[in-house]
Design a protein around this motif. Structure first.
Motif: not given
Length: 299
Positions: A12-14, A17-23, A221-224
């Motif tokens: 969930a933490s990862a 992180a990925f989602y925030s970078i995607m934002d 987005a997919i990874i997140s």
């Protein structure tokens, strides 16, 4: 298969992180070509990527009931995504994420109204703390440098949080019905189909320099989505709730690095109140805490 809570927390933490970078990537591209075009083309790439991987697993067609759940959640995600990304173009990332944290508290209110669930005193105090936090963030923006467009952007982010709160129950149910890859493919497909209805009026082909950003956003987005879906299928939202608030740290860093956005004292103070309210309410409300916008555009 049961996994240790620490593994689910790590996933969930990862994912956050990925989602925030995607934002941040989405905001950068949306500033240039608009939130609608950025989101639609990102979804198009995501459908192709997840579709190829999903087809490789030789899946069985989901049942009619499961497809209904996929579609129902996609309607909510479409509304969340377009309003959130439209909003972050006009609002600093840290402030947008802070405002989106109010979603779990809104979910408690919706549960009381529509599901007739009993809301305890801790939940009431938690909601009041959260609302106070929102008021602090908004007041800080109004009292500082602002424009009408910025305030409207904040309204769009809050609207996204309200819709996300409606999505919380569906998200947990969906994670128990289908595997992460199936969720990723059908959610991307259905959200793309819904947004494509406006294509005759709004859609435009991006210039060549914008495609790398759109592609990176799609991959992130997919990874997140895969990580978060996997984690929420193996641990209660109650357990994962604290991890969701690391999104504020990532949003602050990305906003500062990519857009020169400064985090104000009002934003930090308001975020602390909102997070404290969510944690207080979650202590007595098993299963209702969940990612704020962390999925808002998990689309």
């Amino acid at each position: 298969m049961r996994v240790p809570a620490t593994v689910a927390l790590g996933a969930a933490s990862a994912g956050i992180a990925f989602y925030s970078i995607m934002d941040a990537v989405m905001k950068a591209v949306s500033i240039e070509i608009g939130a609608y075009n950025t989101l639609v083309w990102r979804l198009g790439i995501a459908v192709l990527l997840t579709g190829m991987v999903y087809a490789f697993t030789r899946p069985k067609l989901p049942s009619r009931g499961t497809m209904k759940v996929h579609f129902a959640r996609s309607v909510l995600v479409a509304a969340m995504a377009i309003s959130f990304f439209w909003g972050i173009v006009r609002v600093p990332l840290a402030e947008a994420i802070a405002l989106s944290f109010i979603a779990p508290l809104i979910a408690l209110g919706l549960a009381a109204v529509f599901l007739h669930e009993r809301i305890g005193a801790q939940s009431v105090w938690g909601s009041l703390l959260g609302l106070a936090g929102v008021a602090v963030v908004v007041a800080g923006r109004i009292g500082g440098t602002h424009s009408h467009e910025t305030l409207v952007g904040m309204g769009a982010v809050l609207f996204s949080a309200v819709v996300y709160a409606m999505n919380l129950v569906v998200a947990r149910h969906q994670a128990q019905l289908a595997k992460p890859l199936e969720i990723a493919f059908f959610q991307n497909l259905f959200v793309l189909g819904l947004l494509a209805l406006a294509a005759p009026w709004w859609l435009a082909v991006p210039a060549a320099q914008h495609w790398p950003g759109i592609g990176v956003a799609a991959l992130l987005a997919i990874i997140s989505l895969l990580l978060l879906s996997w984690a929420y299928a193996r641990a209660e939202a109650q357990v994962l709730l604290p991890v969701e608030y690391t999104a504020f740290i990532w949003a602050s860093l990305m906003g500062w690095w990519m857009f020169g956005e400064k985090v104000t004292i009002a934003t930090v103070g308001g975020t602390i109140l909102i997070v404290a309210g969510c944690l207080l309410a979650a202590r007595r409300q098993r299963g209702h805490g969940a990612a704020p916008e962390a999925e808002a555009a998990l689309s």
